[in-house]
Design a protein around this motif. Structure first.
Motif, mmCIF file in Angstrom:
data_model
loop_
_atom_site.group_PDB
_atom_site.id
_atom_site.type_symbol
_atom_site.label_atom_id
_atom_site.label_comp_id
_atom_site.label_asym_id
_atom_site.label_seq_id
_atom_site.Cartn_x
_atom_site.Cartn_y
_atom_site.Cartn_z
ATOM 1 N N LYS A 36 1.676 6.880 -6.747
ATOM 2 C CA LYS A 36 0.609 7.843 -7.007
ATOM 3 C C LYS A 36 1.099 9.261 -6.719
ATOM 4 N N GLU A 37 1.780 9.431 -5.598
ATOM 5 C CA GLU A 37 2.292 10.754 -5.246
ATOM 6 C C GLU A 37 3.322 11.238 -6.257
ATOM 7 N N LYS A 38 4.177 10.360 -6.700
ATOM 8 C CA LYS A 38 5.191 10.751 -7.691
ATOM 9 C C LYS A 38 4.552 11.171 -9.005
ATOM 10 N N VAL B 138 -5.732 18.672 -3.140
ATOM 11 C CA VAL B 138 -6.859 18.244 -2.302
ATOM 12 C C VAL B 138 -7.153 16.776 -2.550
ATOM 13 N N LYS B 139 -7.216 16.380 -3.806
ATOM 14 C CA LYS B 139 -7.495 14.977 -4.153
ATOM 15 C C LYS B 139 -6.395 14.053 -3.634
ATOM 16 N N LEU B 140 -5.167 14.494 -3.736
ATOM 17 C CA LEU B 140 -4.029 13.674 -3.328
ATOM 18 C C LEU B 140 -3.947 13.505 -1.816
ATOM 19 N N THR B 141 -4.323 14.524 -1.078
ATOM 20 C CA THR B 141 -4.151 14.478 0.380
ATOM 21 C C THR B 141 -5.432 14.170 1.140
ATOM 22 N N GLU B 142 -6.527 13.875 0.455
ATOM 23 C CA GLU B 142 -7.789 13.660 1.160
ATOM 24 C C GLU B 142 -7.802 12.419 2.033
ATOM 25 N N ASP B 143 -6.973 11.433 1.745
ATOM 26 C CA ASP B 143 -6.976 10.204 2.550
ATOM 27 C C ASP B 143 -5.796 10.111 3.519
ATOM 28 N N TRP B 144 -5.082 11.194 3.720
ATOM 29 C CA TRP B 144 -3.944 11.158 4.623
ATOM 30 C C TRP B 144 -4.381 11.022 6.083
ATOM 31 N N SER B 145 -5.575 11.436 6.417
ATOM 32 C CA SER B 145 -6.003 11.400 7.812
ATOM 33 C C SER B 145 -6.572 10.039 8.222
ATOM 34 N N GLU B 146 -6.768 9.159 7.266
ATOM 35 C CA GLU B 146 -7.329 7.850 7.577
ATOM 36 C C GLU B 146 -6.303 6.974 8.276
ATOM 37 N N GLU B 147 -6.730 6.294 9.311
ATOM 38 C CA GLU B 147 -5.867 5.365 10.048
ATOM 39 C C GLU B 147 -5.836 4.041 9.311
ATOM 40 N N GLU B 148 -4.690 3.392 9.301
ATOM 41 C CA GLU B 148 -4.575 2.067 8.662
ATOM 42 C C GLU B 148 -4.491 0.990 9.698
ATOM 43 N N LYS C 11 0.827 -1.201 0.000
ATOM 44 C CA LYS C 11 0.000 0.000 0.000
ATOM 45 C C LYS C 11 0.864 1.254 0.000
ATOM 46 N N VAL C 12 1.917 1.249 0.809
ATOM 47 C CA VAL C 12 2.822 2.393 0.871
ATOM 48 C C VAL C 12 3.516 2.584 -0.465
ATOM 49 N N ARG C 13 3.946 1.507 -1.072
ATOM 50 C CA ARG C 13 4.621 1.577 -2.369
ATOM 51 C C ARG C 13 3.669 2.123 -3.430
ATOM 52 N N ALA C 14 2.412 1.690 -3.423
ATOM 53 C CA ALA C 14 1.426 2.175 -4.388
ATOM 54 C C ALA C 14 1.139 3.660 -4.162
ATOM 55 N N LEU C 15 1.061 4.068 -2.919
ATOM 56 C CA LEU C 15 0.821 5.477 -2.620
ATOM 57 C C LEU C 15 1.989 6.319 -3.097
ATOM 58 N N ASN C 16 3.187 5.847 -2.925
ATOM 59 C CA ASN C 16 4.340 6.602 -3.372
ATOM 60 C C ASN C 16 4.348 6.774 -4.886
ATOM 61 N N GLY D 229 2.871 14.459 -8.449
ATOM 62 C CA GLY D 229 3.932 15.452 -8.277
ATOM 63 C C GLY D 229 4.527 15.875 -9.604
ATOM 64 N N LEU D 230 4.679 14.925 -10.505
ATOM 65 C CA LEU D 230 5.180 15.232 -11.842
ATOM 66 C C LEU D 230 4.184 16.096 -12.612
ATOM 67 N N VAL D 231 2.893 15.800 -12.472
ATOM 68 C CA VAL D 231 1.866 16.620 -13.125
ATOM 69 C C VAL D 231 1.913 18.050 -12.600
ATOM 70 N N ILE D 232 2.045 18.209 -11.298
ATOM 71 C CA ILE D 232 2.120 19.539 -10.702
ATOM 72 C C ILE D 232 3.375 20.266 -11.179
#
Length: 71
Positions: A13-15, A61-71, A6-11, A18-21
């Protein structure tokens, strides 16, 4: 899916986002001096910068909306 996967997949997605931004930020510097070179009023670039800023904010906003969820 394990926690590590999950962490690898999130990274990935973030990359990708981040490239789009990064591309959008570079466009905000390049486009006013190339494509909009003939626009002599200030609001041509201002409109471009406003639109790109709103797009980048929406991506963040879309990228950070799930950061507050506990795993």
């Amino acid at each position: 899916m394990t926690k590590k996967e999950k962490v690898r997949a999130l990274n990935k997605k973030e990359k990708r986002w981040g490239l789009v931004i990064l591309i959008l930020v570079l466009c905000s510097f390049v486009m006013p001096y190339t494509i909009f070179q003939e626009v002599t009023t200030w609001y041509g670039s201002f409109l471009l910068w406003t639109i790109l800023a709103v797009v980048v904010i929406a991506i963040n906003v879309k990228l950070t909306e799930d950061w507050s969820e506990e795993e």
